[in-house]
Design a protein around this motif. Structure first.
Motif, PDB file in Angstrom:
ATOM      1  N   LEU A 119      39.609  40.923  36.797  1.00  0.00           N
ATOM      2  CA  LEU A 119      40.502  41.208  37.915  1.00  0.00           C
ATOM      3  C   LEU A 119      39.790  41.542  39.154  1.00  0.00           C
ATOM      4  CD1 LEU A 119      42.471  43.669  35.586  1.00  0.00           C
ATOM      5  CD2 LEU A 119      43.080  41.233  35.868  1.00  0.00           C
ATOM      6  N   ASN A 120      40.719  41.551  40.362  1.00  0.00           N
ATOM      7  CA  ASN A 120      40.297  41.919  41.564  1.00  0.00           C
ATOM      8  C   ASN A 120      40.492  43.455  41.864  1.00  0.00           C
ATOM      9  OD1 ASN A 120      42.681  42.221  42.705  1.00  0.00           O
ATOM     10  ND2 ASN A 120      42.826  40.260  42.990  1.00  0.00           N
ATOM     11  N   ARG A 121      39.922  44.038  42.844  1.00  0.00           N
ATOM     12  CA  ARG A 121      40.060  45.565  42.933  1.00  0.00           C
ATOM     13  C   ARG A 121      41.444  45.999  42.849  1.00  0.00           C
ATOM     14  NH1 ARG A 121      36.594  49.379  45.917  1.00  0.00           N
ATOM     15  NH2 ARG A 121      37.819  51.222  46.729  1.00  0.00           N
ATOM     16  N   ASN A 122      42.448  45.353  43.640  1.00  0.00           N
ATOM     17  CA  ASN A 122      43.720  45.647  43.916  1.00  0.00           C
ATOM     18  C   ASN A 122      44.650  45.561  42.587  1.00  0.00           C
ATOM     19  OD1 ASN A 122      43.466  46.399  46.489  1.00  0.00           O
ATOM     20  ND2 ASN A 122      44.174  44.344  47.385  1.00  0.00           N
ATOM     21  N   LEU A 123      44.166  44.291  41.824  1.00  0.00           N
ATOM     22  CA  LEU A 123      44.969  44.121  40.498  1.00  0.00           C
ATOM     23  C   LEU A 123      44.691  44.969  39.320  1.00  0.00           C
ATOM     24  CD1 LEU A 123      46.944  42.212  39.009  1.00  0.00           C
ATOM     25  CD2 LEU A 123      44.991  40.750  38.803  1.00  0.00           C
ATOM     26  N   SER A 124      43.493  45.391  39.269  1.00  0.00           N
ATOM     27  CA  SER A 124      42.893  46.530  38.359  1.00  0.00           C
ATOM     28  C   SER A 124      43.500  47.708  38.714  1.00  0.00           C
ATOM     29  CB  SER A 124      41.242  46.561  38.374  1.00  0.00           C
ATOM     30  OG  SER A 124      40.927  47.027  39.753  1.00  0.00           O
ATOM     31  N   GLN A 125      43.713  48.191  39.743  1.00  0.00           N
ATOM     32  CA  GLN A 125      44.383  49.182  40.232  1.00  0.00           C
ATOM     33  C   GLN A 125      46.091  49.371  39.688  1.00  0.00           C
ATOM     34  OE1 GLN A 125      43.226  49.551  44.468  1.00  0.00           O
ATOM     35  NE2 GLN A 125      42.198  51.559  44.004  1.00  0.00           N
ATOM     36  N   LEU A 126      46.553  47.899  39.958  1.00  0.00           N
ATOM     37  CA  LEU A 126      47.839  47.900  39.801  1.00  0.00           C
ATOM     38  C   LEU A 126      47.928  48.022  38.314  1.00  0.00           C
ATOM     39  CD1 LEU A 126      50.306  47.298  41.578  1.00  0.00           C
ATOM     40  CD2 LEU A 126      50.053  44.971  41.004  1.00  0.00           C
ATOM     41  N   CYS A 127      47.336  47.382  37.513  1.00  0.00           N
ATOM     42  CA  CYS A 127      47.342  47.343  36.125  1.00  0.00           C
ATOM     43  C   CYS A 127      47.150  48.688  35.388  1.00  0.00           C
ATOM     44  CB  CYS A 127      46.293  46.503  35.198  1.00  0.00           C
ATOM     45  SG  CYS A 127      46.659  44.865  35.591  1.00  0.00           S
ATOM     46  N   LEU A 128      46.584  49.815  36.152  1.00  0.00           N
ATOM     47  CA  LEU A 128      46.384  51.128  35.704  1.00  0.00           C
ATOM     48  C   LEU A 128      47.904  51.813  35.909  1.00  0.00           C
ATOM     49  CD1 LEU A 128      43.088  52.567  37.465  1.00  0.00           C
ATOM     50  CD2 LEU A 128      43.668  51.930  35.046  1.00  0.00           C
ATOM     51  N   VAL A 185      27.104  41.455  34.064  1.00  0.00           N
ATOM     52  CA  VAL A 185      27.795  40.415  33.102  1.00  0.00           C
ATOM     53  C   VAL A 185      27.863  39.059  33.404  1.00  0.00           C
ATOM     54  CG1 VAL A 185      29.674  40.991  34.549  1.00  0.00           C
ATOM     55  CG2 VAL A 185      30.248  40.327  32.283  1.00  0.00           C
ATOM     56  N   ASN A 186      27.504  38.125  32.482  1.00  0.00           N
ATOM     57  CA  ASN A 186      27.368  36.869  32.698  1.00  0.00           C
ATOM     58  C   ASN A 186      28.547  36.065  32.241  1.00  0.00           C
ATOM     59  OD1 ASN A 186      24.702  37.238  34.022  1.00  0.00           O
ATOM     60  ND2 ASN A 186      23.994  37.686  31.702  1.00  0.00           N
ATOM     61  N   ILE A 187      29.079  36.421  31.085  1.00  0.00           N
ATOM     62  CA  ILE A 187      30.054  35.518  30.609  1.00  0.00           C
ATOM     63  C   ILE A 187      31.339  35.127  31.481  1.00  0.00           C
ATOM     64  CG2 ILE A 187      31.576  35.211  28.634  1.00  0.00           C
ATOM     65  CD1 ILE A 187      29.808  36.817  26.816  1.00  0.00           C
ATOM     66  N   SER A 188      32.077  36.138  31.873  1.00  0.00           N
ATOM     67  CA  SER A 188      32.928  36.058  32.891  1.00  0.00           C
ATOM     68  C   SER A 188      32.655  35.334  34.488  1.00  0.00           C
ATOM     69  CB  SER A 188      33.821  37.577  33.230  1.00  0.00           C
ATOM     70  OG  SER A 188      34.269  38.001  31.949  1.00  0.00           O
ATOM     71  N   ARG A 189      31.368  35.791  34.825  1.00  0.00           N
ATOM     72  CA  ARG A 189      30.979  35.128  36.151  1.00  0.00           C
ATOM     73  C   ARG A 189      30.627  33.517  35.705  1.00  0.00           C
ATOM     74  NH1 ARG A 189      25.868  34.090  37.585  1.00  0.00           N
ATOM     75  NH2 ARG A 189      25.068  35.465  35.770  1.00  0.00           N
ATOM     76  N   GLU A 190      30.167  33.059  34.865  1.00  0.00           N
ATOM     77  CA  GLU A 190      30.036  31.593  34.651  1.00  0.00           C
ATOM     78  C   GLU A 190      31.398  31.101  34.505  1.00  0.00           C
ATOM     79  OE1 GLU A 190      27.343  30.136  34.525  1.00  0.00           O
ATOM     80  OE2 GLU A 190      25.501  31.481  34.280  1.00  0.00           O
ATOM     81  N   ALA A 191      32.336  31.620  34.045  1.00  0.00           N
ATOM     82  CA  ALA A 191      33.647  31.269  34.105  1.00  0.00           C
ATOM     83  C   ALA A 191      34.506  30.966  35.440  1.00  0.00           C
ATOM     84  CB  ALA A 191      34.616  31.781  32.911  1.00  0.00           C
ATOM     85  N   GLY A 192      33.916  31.675  36.360  1.00  0.00           N
ATOM     86  CA  GLY A 192      34.552  31.755  37.570  1.00  0.00           C
ATOM     87  C   GLY A 192      35.020  33.018  38.234  1.00  0.00           C
ATOM     88  N   ALA A 193      34.993  34.128  37.376  1.00  0.00           N
ATOM     89  CA  ALA A 193      35.224  35.418  37.636  1.00  0.00           C
ATOM     90  C   ALA A 193      34.403  35.769  38.999  1.00  0.00           C
ATOM     91  CB  ALA A 193      35.116  36.513  36.703  1.00  0.00           C
ATOM     92  N   THR A 194      35.372  36.564  40.207  1.00  0.00           N
ATOM     93  CA  THR A 194      34.926  36.954  41.289  1.00  0.00           C
ATOM     94  C   THR A 194      34.566  38.240  41.754  1.00  0.00           C
ATOM     95  OG1 THR A 194      36.901  36.649  42.238  1.00  0.00           O
ATOM     96  CG2 THR A 194      35.391  34.660  42.347  1.00  0.00           C
ATOM     97  N   ALA A 195      34.911  39.194  40.511  1.00  0.00           N
ATOM     98  CA  ALA A 195      34.949  40.607  40.846  1.00  0.00           C
ATOM     99  C   ALA A 195      33.590  41.355  40.723  1.00  0.00           C
ATOM    100  CB  ALA A 195      35.863  41.435  39.440  1.00  0.00           C
ATOM    101  N   GLY A 196      32.570  40.638  40.482  1.00  0.00           N
ATOM    102  CA  GLY A 196      31.087  41.032  40.702  1.00  0.00           C
ATOM    103  C   GLY A 196      30.631  41.376  39.301  1.00  0.00           C
ATOM    104  N   GLN A 197      29.156  41.762  39.251  1.00  0.00           N
ATOM    105  CA  GLN A 197      28.625  42.143  37.987  1.00  0.00           C
ATOM    106  C   GLN A 197      28.417  43.510  37.608  1.00  0.00           C
ATOM    107  OE1 GLN A 197      25.576  39.293  36.964  1.00  0.00           O
ATOM    108  NE2 GLN A 197      25.508  38.754  39.013  1.00  0.00           N
ATOM    109  N   TYR A 198      28.701  44.272  38.638  1.00  0.00           N
ATOM    110  CA  TYR A 198      28.435  45.853  38.607  1.00  0.00           C
ATOM    111  C   TYR A 198      29.321  46.685  39.268  1.00  0.00           C
ATOM    112  CZ  TYR A 198      25.874  50.350  38.795  1.00  0.00           C
ATOM    113  OH  TYR A 198      25.351  51.638  38.707  1.00  0.00           O
ATOM    114  N   THR A 199      30.164  47.533  38.734  1.00  0.00           N
ATOM    115  CA  THR A 199      30.720  48.724  39.236  1.00  0.00           C
ATOM    116  C   THR A 199      30.123  50.000  39.031  1.00  0.00           C
ATOM    117  OG1 THR A 199      32.845  47.486  39.508  1.00  0.00           O
ATOM    118  CG2 THR A 199      33.095  49.778  39.751  1.00  0.00           C
ATOM    119  N   SER A 200      29.734  50.748  40.084  1.00  0.00           N
ATOM    120  CA  SER A 200      28.983  51.911  39.903  1.00  0.00           C
ATOM    121  C   SER A 200      29.832  53.008  39.547  1.00  0.00           C
ATOM    122  CB  SER A 200      28.338  52.484  41.228  1.00  0.00           C
ATOM    123  OG  SER A 200      29.137  52.520  42.235  1.00  0.00           O
ATOM    124  N   PRO A 201      29.370  54.095  38.784  1.00  0.00           N
ATOM    125  CA  PRO A 201      30.296  55.176  38.643  1.00  0.00           C
ATOM    126  C   PRO A 201      30.962  55.779  40.087  1.00  0.00           C
ATOM    127  CG  PRO A 201      28.268  55.526  37.365  1.00  0.00           C
ATOM    128  CD  PRO A 201      28.166  54.181  38.226  1.00  0.00           C
TER     129      PRO A 201
END
Length: 410
Positions: A327-336, A350-366
């Protein structure tokens, strides 16, 4: 059920109160939602009511989202939890051939890789040094894997970092390990547990309907095999997540059937820690390019599946996770705001979602998680894998006694 909603209408639902939307709902949907809000138990709904909620549109859909958020507040309070972890996908070589997967490679492709046991252990050490409490270990299924390789991965990680929680191996990998060793499922899982397996990802579920599974991946484990692995693991004291992949060829009836199946398993074993809806990332997959699937979930589907899970699983599995990487930033917040209370893990890579075309990134820091959660008006809290240890990370709001109790859910 009403008309489909415009995107702007869906995005504005968090500003609506239950008392405002309730009079505008069809009577059957209102009655079903009021029943769960009163009992805090999704098991009080009939199968017809579950299907009615799953197919809701218009005001009924808004009512579902608003009710799910109210129920979330009652069941788990205003905390949004996350775990500091690292994904370790130890190989991308795989013979299964899932049409929804863009991560796997054949053994002769130029960009294959296979991490050694030492490399896996080093990644675990790096993660621990960065504050991770968990490694999530999964990979492709290569031919001729050494029979006890999954056991050896666990040994390598635990030798390097004895206190690291190993959340490892999908039910598909467990079935492959059973085939490689010839051991019964219970004996094989017991061996992994005794060598460091702490919890099991409830992945490889996708849709637990064999007709759908034949379209997604003919070579994958069956619904009954998935259930056997999960229930056996639970009986052995190995807890797991539960997942559902949505937005491809499935219908809302498949959603209902799978969520109720998880509810039944939870009643039997009590072993699920959370439910994780996983949106289908379509861009680079055969399933989409062969015209077999729609182009991923709509906004309405993203919100509806999180809300439906909150309602149907109430009193059974009370942790609903957003998969931020899909999900993107806004959508993840909306799902909350639609019933979810957990942000998952930092992942680090994270590789599996990125290879499929996800664009939310590979790392979200605490720190990024904390910022996202605070922006959503909630309280960030770091947890361990099984939710038995939760540390509040925000100094901005004192917890009431009720919220403090809600923080101790397991």
């Amino acid at each position: 059920m009403g008309r489909p909603l415009a995107q702007s209408e869906l995005q504005n639902f968090p500003s609506i109160e239950w008392t405002e939307i309730a009079p505008r709902l069809t009577s059957a949907v209102r009655n079903a939602l009021e029943t769960v809000l009163t009992t805090q138990d999704g098991g009080s709904l009939s199968s017809h009511e579950c299907s009615l909620l799953a197919s809701s549109e218009g005001n009924d859909l808004i009512g579902l989202l608003v009710a799910a958020n109210e129920l979330r507040a009652e069941l788990v309070g205003n905390l949004v939890t996350y775990v500091v972890n690292r994904n370790i996908n130890f190989t991308n070589i795989c013979f299964v051939g899932c049409k929804f997967c863009a991560f796997s490679r054949g053994p002769r492709e130029h960009d294959t890789y296979f991490l050694s046991l030492d490399q896996v252990a080093r990644k675990a050490e790096e993660a621990w040094a960065l504050g991770a409490t968990e490694v999530c270990i999964q990979g492709g299924l290569p031919h001729d894997l050494p029979p006890f390789y999954y056991r050896d991965i666990l040994r390598a990680v635990k030798h390097a970092v004895p206190r690291m929680h190993c959340h490892a191996f999908s039910p598909m990998e467990i079935v492959y390990g059973v085939e490689l060793t010839g051991m019964p499922v219970a004996d094989y899982l017991s061996m992994l547990r005794d060598n460091g397996l702490d919890t099991l990802p409830g992945t490889a579920a996708e849709i637990l309907d064999d007709e759908v599974r034949a379209v997604l991946s003919r070579n994958k484990l069956s619904t009954e095999q998935w259930k056997e692995v999960i229930t056996t693991a639970h009986e052995l004291g190995i807890r797991s997540t539960s997942t559902l992949m949505y937005g491809h060829v499935e219908t809302t009836e498949h959603w209902v059937n799978q969520i109720l199946l998880f509810r039944d398993i939870q009643k039997q074993t009590g072993g699920f820690t959370e439910f994780v809806p996983l949106g289908f990332v379509h861009q680079n997959t055969l399933l989409f390019h062969q015209g077999l699937a729609r182009s991923g979930p709509s906004l309405a589907e993203h919100l509806k599946i999180h809300a439906l899970a909150r309602i149907l699983l109430a009193g059974s599995i009370n942790n609903i996770q957003v998969s931020w990487v899909k999900l993107n930033r806004n959508l993840s917040q909306l799902c909350l705001q639609a019933g979810a209370n957990d942000y998952g893990g930092t992942l680090m890579e994270v590789n599996i979602s990125r290879e499929a075309g996800a664009t939310a990134g590979q790392y979200t820091s605490p720190e990024e998680f904390q910022s996202l959660i605070l922006e959503a008006g909630r309280i960030p809290a770091e947890r361990n894998t099984i939710y038995s240890r939760i540390r509040i990370k925000s100094p901005l709001e004192e917890l009431s006694s009720e919220q403090a109790c809600a923080a101790e859910f397991a």
